[in-house]
Design a protein around this motif. Structure first.
Motif, PDB file in Angstrom:
ATOM      1  N   SER A 147      -2.276   9.291 -35.230  1.00 42.07           N
ATOM      2  CA  SER A 147      -2.405   9.908 -33.899  1.00 42.07           C
ATOM      3  C   SER A 147      -3.113  11.243 -33.983  1.00 42.07           C
ATOM      4  O   SER A 147      -3.627  11.749 -32.984  1.00 42.07           O
ATOM      5  CB  SER A 147      -1.015  10.168 -33.304  1.00 42.07           C
ATOM      6  OG  SER A 147      -0.414   8.977 -32.913  1.00 42.07           O
ATOM      7  N   LEU A 158       2.313   6.634 -36.905  1.00 40.79           N
ATOM      8  CA  LEU A 158       2.202   5.338 -36.220  1.00 40.79           C
ATOM      9  C   LEU A 158       2.736   4.189 -37.072  1.00 40.79           C
ATOM     10  O   LEU A 158       3.072   3.134 -36.543  1.00 40.79           O
ATOM     11  CB  LEU A 158       0.734   5.061 -35.888  1.00 40.79           C
ATOM     12  CG  LEU A 158       0.105   5.906 -34.779  1.00 40.79           C
ATOM     13  CD1 LEU A 158      -1.387   5.591 -34.681  1.00 40.79           C
ATOM     14  CD2 LEU A 158       0.785   5.644 -33.447  1.00 40.79           C
ATOM     15  N   PRO A 182       5.260   2.373 -30.308  1.00 38.19           N
ATOM     16  CA  PRO A 182       4.028   3.046 -29.889  1.00 38.19           C
ATOM     17  C   PRO A 182       3.620   2.718 -28.443  1.00 38.19           C
ATOM     18  O   PRO A 182       3.948   1.652 -27.930  1.00 38.19           O
ATOM     19  CB  PRO A 182       2.972   2.508 -30.862  1.00 38.19           C
ATOM     20  CG  PRO A 182       3.722   1.804 -31.948  1.00 38.19           C
ATOM     21  CD  PRO A 182       5.004   1.349 -31.335  1.00 38.19           C
ATOM     22  N   THR A 183       2.888   3.642 -27.841  1.00 35.82           N
ATOM     23  CA  THR A 183       2.303   3.439 -26.511  1.00 35.82           C
ATOM     24  C   THR A 183       0.846   3.913 -26.557  1.00 35.82           C
ATOM     25  O   THR A 183       0.454   4.623 -27.474  1.00 35.82           O
ATOM     26  CB  THR A 183       2.989   4.293 -25.432  1.00 35.82           C
ATOM     27  OG1 THR A 183       2.716   5.679 -25.695  1.00 35.82           O
ATOM     28  CG2 THR A 183       4.490   4.067 -25.377  1.00 35.82           C
ATOM     29  N   GLU A 184       0.115   3.553 -25.525  1.00 38.11           N
ATOM     30  CA  GLU A 184      -1.208   4.150 -25.336  1.00 38.11           C
ATOM     31  C   GLU A 184      -1.025   5.487 -24.620  1.00 38.11           C
ATOM     32  O   GLU A 184      -0.016   5.696 -23.940  1.00 38.11           O
ATOM     33  CB  GLU A 184      -2.069   3.233 -24.463  1.00 38.11           C
ATOM     34  CG  GLU A 184      -2.368   1.900 -25.104  1.00 38.11           C
ATOM     35  CD  GLU A 184      -3.340   1.060 -24.267  1.00 38.11           C
ATOM     36  OE1 GLU A 184      -3.994   1.610 -23.370  1.00 38.11           O
ATOM     37  OE2 GLU A 184      -3.425  -0.146 -24.545  1.00 38.11           O
ATOM     38  N   HIS A 185      -1.999   6.359 -24.772  1.00 34.27           N
ATOM     39  CA  HIS A 185      -1.959   7.624 -24.013  1.00 34.27           C
ATOM     40  C   HIS A 185      -3.400   8.102 -23.821  1.00 34.27           C
ATOM     41  O   HIS A 185      -4.190   8.062 -24.753  1.00 34.27           O
ATOM     42  CB  HIS A 185      -1.128   8.673 -24.761  1.00 34.27           C
ATOM     43  CG  HIS A 185      -1.132  10.003 -24.072  1.00 34.27           C
ATOM     44  ND1 HIS A 185      -0.739  10.149 -22.758  1.00 34.27           N
ATOM     45  CD2 HIS A 185      -1.493  11.241 -24.486  1.00 34.27           C
ATOM     46  CE1 HIS A 185      -0.850  11.416 -22.411  1.00 34.27           C
ATOM     47  NE2 HIS A 185      -1.316  12.109 -23.434  1.00 34.27           N
ATOM     48  N   TRP A 195       2.024  -0.505 -27.127  1.00 35.31           N
ATOM     49  CA  TRP A 195       1.040  -0.998 -28.094  1.00 35.31           C
ATOM     50  C   TRP A 195       1.791  -1.413 -29.361  1.00 35.31           C
ATOM     51  O   TRP A 195       2.823  -0.813 -29.701  1.00 35.31           O
ATOM     52  CB  TRP A 195       0.015   0.101 -28.431  1.00 35.31           C
ATOM     53  CG  TRP A 195      -1.012  -0.323 -29.447  1.00 35.31           C
ATOM     54  CD1 TRP A 195      -1.964  -1.284 -29.291  1.00 35.31           C
ATOM     55  CD2 TRP A 195      -1.190   0.205 -30.770  1.00 35.31           C
ATOM     56  NE1 TRP A 195      -2.720  -1.393 -30.432  1.00 35.31           N
ATOM     57  CE2 TRP A 195      -2.271  -0.485 -31.362  1.00 35.31           C
ATOM     58  CE3 TRP A 195      -0.543   1.195 -31.518  1.00 35.31           C
ATOM     59  CZ2 TRP A 195      -2.713  -0.233 -32.650  1.00 35.31           C
ATOM     60  CZ3 TRP A 195      -0.982   1.457 -32.797  1.00 35.31           C
ATOM     61  CH2 TRP A 195      -2.064   0.750 -33.363  1.00 35.31           C
ATOM     62  N   THR A 254       2.523  -1.972 -36.289  1.00 34.27           N
ATOM     63  CA  THR A 254       1.220  -1.305 -36.198  1.00 34.27           C
ATOM     64  C   THR A 254       0.268  -1.953 -37.203  1.00 34.27           C
ATOM     65  O   THR A 254       0.615  -2.053 -38.394  1.00 34.27           O
ATOM     66  CB  THR A 254       1.392   0.191 -36.508  1.00 34.27           C
ATOM     67  OG1 THR A 254       2.410   0.706 -35.630  1.00 34.27           O
ATOM     68  CG2 THR A 254       0.099   0.957 -36.285  1.00 34.27           C
ATOM     69  N   PHE A 282      -8.556   2.851 -28.012  1.00 31.47           N
ATOM     70  CA  PHE A 282      -8.511   1.693 -27.108  1.00 31.47           C
ATOM     71  C   PHE A 282      -9.566   1.882 -26.020  1.00 31.47           C
ATOM     72  O   PHE A 282      -9.998   3.018 -25.763  1.00 31.47           O
ATOM     73  CB  PHE A 282      -7.140   1.577 -26.450  1.00 31.47           C
ATOM     74  CG  PHE A 282      -5.999   1.639 -27.413  1.00 31.47           C
ATOM     75  CD1 PHE A 282      -5.939   0.762 -28.498  1.00 31.47           C
ATOM     76  CD2 PHE A 282      -4.979   2.568 -27.259  1.00 31.47           C
ATOM     77  CE1 PHE A 282      -4.892   0.825 -29.391  1.00 31.47           C
ATOM     78  CE2 PHE A 282      -3.936   2.630 -28.151  1.00 31.47           C
ATOM     79  CZ  PHE A 282      -3.888   1.762 -29.217  1.00 31.47           C
ATOM     80  N   ASN A 337      -8.377   7.230 -25.316  1.00 38.42           N
ATOM     81  CA  ASN A 337      -7.175   6.421 -25.088  1.00 38.42           C
ATOM     82  C   ASN A 337      -6.680   6.022 -26.480  1.00 38.42           C
ATOM     83  O   ASN A 337      -7.240   5.130 -27.115  1.00 38.42           O
ATOM     84  CB  ASN A 337      -7.504   5.194 -24.238  1.00 38.42           C
ATOM     85  CG  ASN A 337      -6.250   4.393 -23.895  1.00 38.42           C
ATOM     86  OD1 ASN A 337      -5.131   4.857 -24.138  1.00 38.42           O
ATOM     87  ND2 ASN A 337      -6.431   3.215 -23.333  1.00 38.42           N
ATOM     88  N   PRO A 383      -3.210   5.796 -29.526  1.00 38.42           N
ATOM     89  CA  PRO A 383      -1.784   5.502 -29.645  1.00 38.42           C
ATOM     90  C   PRO A 383      -0.948   6.697 -30.099  1.00 38.42           C
ATOM     91  O   PRO A 383      -1.416   7.546 -30.863  1.00 38.42           O
ATOM     92  CB  PRO A 383      -1.756   4.413 -30.718  1.00 38.42           C
ATOM     93  CG  PRO A 383      -2.943   4.692 -31.572  1.00 38.42           C
ATOM     94  CD  PRO A 383      -3.966   5.389 -30.728  1.00 38.42           C
ATOM     95  N   ILE A 399       3.529   7.356 -31.035  1.00 42.88           N
ATOM     96  CA  ILE A 399       4.740   6.554 -31.282  1.00 42.88           C
ATOM     97  C   ILE A 399       5.986   7.340 -30.867  1.00 42.88           C
ATOM     98  O   ILE A 399       6.100   8.528 -31.166  1.00 42.88           O
ATOM     99  CB  ILE A 399       4.790   6.063 -32.755  1.00 42.88           C
ATOM    100  CG1 ILE A 399       5.907   5.048 -32.971  1.00 42.88           C
ATOM    101  CG2 ILE A 399       4.888   7.210 -33.743  1.00 42.88           C
ATOM    102  CD1 ILE A 399       5.706   4.177 -34.213  1.00 42.88           C
TER     103      ILE A 399
END
Ligand SMILES: Cc1cc2nc3c(=O)[nH]c(=O)nc-3n(C[C@H](O)[C@H](O)[C@H](O)COP(=O)(O)OP(=O)(O)OC[C@H]3O[C@@H](n4cnc5c(N)ncnc54)[C@H](O)[C@@H]3O)c2cc1C
Length: 806
Positions: free
Chosen positions: A43, A205, A222-225, A274, A279, A288, A319, A321, A323
């Motif tokens: 990240s 991650l 994890p997510t997208e941001h 995500w 991962t 992304f 965009n 990831p 966590i």
């Protein structure tokens, strides 16, 4: 590559590099960091890298301020630029609640000497002419706020660590971590193996995958941001000096200058997970596809506040990831069940916290304990109950409410129920409003309307009235409190007494049926826990402590080897308990048992196995309410039957169920401390009033540390405060914990617990103060505003402890 090291850090993101740097700084120079790719490959490389000091938690604020100050000195020390910009941060309040939050923060900042204070709208306008301040109720300014260069910071830690002798190996993936019979680890890589007593998982991650190599499961998801950067803007270019960043949290976006444009990031409601199943191992400097539609609502809020944003073109979108843990705080600390394995995973504001996090990790590993109480960050706050589904539900909620105010007493509903006990449905039907405690649902209070939902805020909320009724019922007649949340342990065997004496500071009861209160002493001599220990048989003891801290306490218990033939077992799941307290409690219980409960037969602090409504229970004559009362504990399978019997017997005396919010108020009226509020490893026994329970004529865990701190004068004292009725009525708010205390304009301490004492008609608080004594007039910053208060000489409820003993 070294083949042996004092510690091996896995992961060369900002956190791993900071841990390595701090380990070396604290004296462990024989340390290695292994990175599977380039440094910053998770990240770290794409972060917006904003830095803030503000946080609702005092210790996190301390750590964030340490981090912000560190970056400049790190540059000087290493010669590596951290790309630090500190044009300041403006925090905007659009709502009354946000204003309360910010004013409370400003009061805390004043107490701790941090740079965060209110400025006028005119001053703010001068600092940031692009912001439309219409509808803004107040603005706070943090002169040190700003941003850093993520790669610069990571590399500066790396350079600093190398300069002190640490080794860093890039393109060296860890493929296995194997614990040896002697407790040390073999860390395997394609370039060779390293033997070490400490593995540090800073794999960001990939925290889950690296933990799994050692058989450890971490609740992470994890997510997208996303954030975007605008093209050059003439207003920004023309401003001359760098613009402060804008924290308009009611608008749910963050914003700062980047180059000659602006950077805007958002935690959108329509978030995306995500890598739910792991991962990918081949993911490195990847991003992304953009999806700005998802953050449109947040962008519109930003444009409304800074209309120039709407006119600027978008230069790039990131965009990437990140966590998360279920409560969005880091999962940190040695894994209690696995020796020599340290985790530091799931950090969201990595750049605001990297320095403090690295320092705390290094202290924990080298010195055995951190200087600050880290319980809110300790991975031990979660356990197996935090399943994948729970984690996902909580992460979704945390992400979507990243900038929402987290109110005192707030209970979020996502992912629940996780764990319930047999009486859950009964309690629900009776109107219980539940809270979450170590995964368990437990009644906070009982509403007249089943299904009621509590409101949240800094002021008194919809539970305030019903909780008052419960408290009065208990003090006038009696109440039945579900105390199944307590952690319960049984120690059994010929060595039980010796082992408990070697763990706990107090002398264990010598006679069957007797109980004692005892502190557990931390590595630095503070209070790591408070327990009630009861001798139920010659070779059997029951130990009752904080349910929240059960996994945390494991680390202490395992430090003293159990004698052969003696067992120590957690009974928290297998046993449930109720506290029946109040002047009529004896009569209620006496209806259900043939055992005499008269004081001459069953005095205070005694226990007995008795039959209650045909169920065998362990009855202890103690009550955290400070009232006459008994705790009765039974096997979980009998909980429903016992509850029904207690409620039926209670009904005859107009007594009924009472929740834990009431317990909070009742114990505060009596001045009783509670773990993680009044009792913490940061406080010494004589500051808390527990020194008389440390028996130095025997050996016990961390005795030397307790002796050492007791040679120092108390730095602060735990006191009780009575808040001015008129001030409290005007605010319609009681203290809740964390509010600073001032005397003659000087910060002298802070509140640890606050509650309205319904039976004594006083708004009360417990807190730590220095240079003050009973009778002194002080000010407590409820809602961030001064409220007159006086330090009490004794608790207002039953100061002599008569009703307890009657
Ligand atoms: C879009 C975005 C914006 C952000 N903005 C901010 C912000 O403004 N402010 C802020 O403070 N934070 C921000 N963050 C969060 C910040 O990026 C993280 O908190 C931080 O980078 C976490 O660092 P880390 O070292 O824990 O993890 P990571 O950066 O993920 O590093 C982990 C490292 O471990 C390595 N690794 C993994 N497995 C192995 C293995 N088996 N062997 C060896 N090495 C391994 C990886 O290659 C990686 O380099 C943002 C994040 C995103 C996604």
């Amino acid at each position: 590559m070294r083949t042996e090291a004092q510690a091996v850090v896995i992961g060369g993101g900002v956190i791993g590099c900071s841990i390595l740097y701090h380990l070396a700084k604290l004296g462990w120079t024989d340390v290695v960091l292994l990175e599977r790719d380039e440094l910053t490959s998770g990240s770290t490389w794409h972060a917006a890298a904003n830095i803030h000091g503000l946080h609702d938690s005092t210790n996190i604020s301390r750590i964030q301020h340490y981090t912000m100050n560190l970056y400049n000195s790190l540059e000087e020390e290493t010669g590596q630029s951290c790309g630090v910009f500190q044009p300041g941060s403006l925090y905007l309040a659009q709502t009354e609640q946000r204003e309360h939050q910010l004013k409370l923060q400003a009061a805390k900042a004043k107490l701790y000497g941090m740079n965060f204070y209110e400025i006028s709208i005119e001053e703010a306008q001068k600092l940031h002419p692009l912001v439309n301040f219409d509808g803004i109720r107040c603005v706070m300014y943090e002169p040190d706020g700003g941003n850093v260069d993520p790669s610069g910071v990571t590399n500066a830690y790396a350079v600093g660590a190398r300069q002190r002798g640490a080794e860093i190996h890039r393109f060296t993936p860890v493929t296995a971590t194997e614990q040896q019979a002697d407790g040390t680890w073999i860390v395997k890589t394609p370039k060779g193996d390293i033997r070490t007593p400490w593995v540090v998982n800073a794999a960001g991650l990939w925290g889950r995958e690296v933990a799994a190599l050692a058989g450890i499961e971490l609740p992470l998801q994890p997510t997208e941001h996303q954030y975007f950067v605008t093209e050059t803007m003439s207003d920004v270019e023309g401003h001359g000096t760098r613009l402060p960043s804008v924290a308009d949290r009611d608008g749910e976006y963050y914003l700062r200058q980047e180059g000659q444009g602006l950077l805007v990031g958002a935690y959108e409601k329509d978030m995306r997970f995500w890598a739910e199943d792991g991962t990918p191992l081949d993911f490195a400097h990847d991003l992304f596809p953009d999806d700005l539609d998802r953050i449109e609502e947040n962008m519109m809020n930003a444009i409304e506040r800074l209309p120039a944003v709407g006119e600027a073109g978008i230069k790039r979108v990131i965009n990437g990831p990140m966590i998360w843990s279920p409560d969005s705080n880091v999962l940190m600390g040695p894994v209690p069940e696995v020796d020599g394995y340290f985790c530091c995973n799931g950090i969201i504001p990595g750049f605001s916290q990297s320095g403090g996090m690295g320092l705390m990790a290094a202290q924990w590993i080298i010195e055995g304990e951190t200087e600050y109480d880290m319980f809110a960050w300790d991975l031990a706050r979660f356990d197996g109950w935090a399943t994948k589904d729970f984690t996902k539900a909580r992460v979704q909620d945390q992400y979507a409410h990243r900038f929402a105010i987290h109110f005192p007493n707030e209970e979020r509903s996502a992912g629940r129920p996780a764990r319930t006990r047999p009486v859950y449905e009964t309690q629900k039907a009776m109107g219980a409003v539940f809270g979450l405690n170590a995964g368990w649902e437990h009644p906070l209070w009982f509403s007249d309307t089943p299904g009621a939902v509590e409101t949240n805020g800094f002021t008194r909320q919809n539970w305030w009235g019903p909780v008052g009724e419960e408290c009065k019922m208990l003090r006038d007649r009696a109440g039945i409190i579900d105390i199944s949340n307590f952690a319960k342990y049984i120690c059994k065997g010929p060595g039980a007494s010796d082992w408990l004496n070697a763990v706990f500071a107090n002398t264990m009861p010598k006679t069957v049926g007797r109980s004692c209160l005892t502190p557990l002493i931390s590595k630095r001599g503070g209070i790591a826990g408070d327990f009630t220990v009861t001798r139920v048989a010659e070779d059997e003891f029951w130990i009752i402590g904080s349910g929240l801290a059960e996994r945390y306490h494991k680390r202490f218990f395992k430090q003293v080897p159990l004698p052969e033939g003696t067992t120590f077992t957690s009974m928290t799941d297998a046993i449930c308990g109720f506290n029946i307290a109040g002047p009529k409690s004896r009569e209620i219980l006496q209806r259900l048992t043939n055992t005499s409960l008269a004081t001459e037969d069953f005095p205070f602090m005694r226990s007995a196995r008795i039959e209650l409504a045909g169920i065998e229970v362990l009855a202890l004559r103690v009550s955290f309410t400070g009232d006459l009362g008994w705790e009765v504990h039974c096997p979980t399978e009998h909980q429903s039957r016992l509850y029904t019997a207690l409620l039926e017997a209670g009904a005859e005396f107009d007594a009924g169920p009472v929740g834990s919010r009431s317990l909070m108020s009742l114990r505060v009226e009596k001045g009783y401390g509670s773990w993680s509020r009044e009792y913490s490893p940061e406080y010494w026994p004589h500051e808390v009033g527990l020194e008389r329970l440390c028996k130095f004529e025997k050996e016990f865990l961390n005795k030397g540390a307790a002796q050492k701190v007791l040679q120092n004068p108390a730095r602060e004292q735990l006191v009780m405060l009575h808040l001015d009725a008129e001030d409290v009525a005007t605010s319609n708010a009681d203290a809740t914990g964390g509010e600073p205390i001032f005397k003659d304009g000087q910060g002298i301490g802070r509140v640890t617990s606050g509650a309205y004492g319904y039976s004594v008609g006083m708004s009360l608080a417990l807190g730590y103060v220095k240079n003050a004594q009973s009778g002194d007039a002080v000010e407590v910053m409820v809602l961030g505003r001064p409220h007159k208060a006086v330090i009490l000489h004794e608790p207002p409820f039953d100061p002599l402890g008569r009703v307890l003993r009657e």
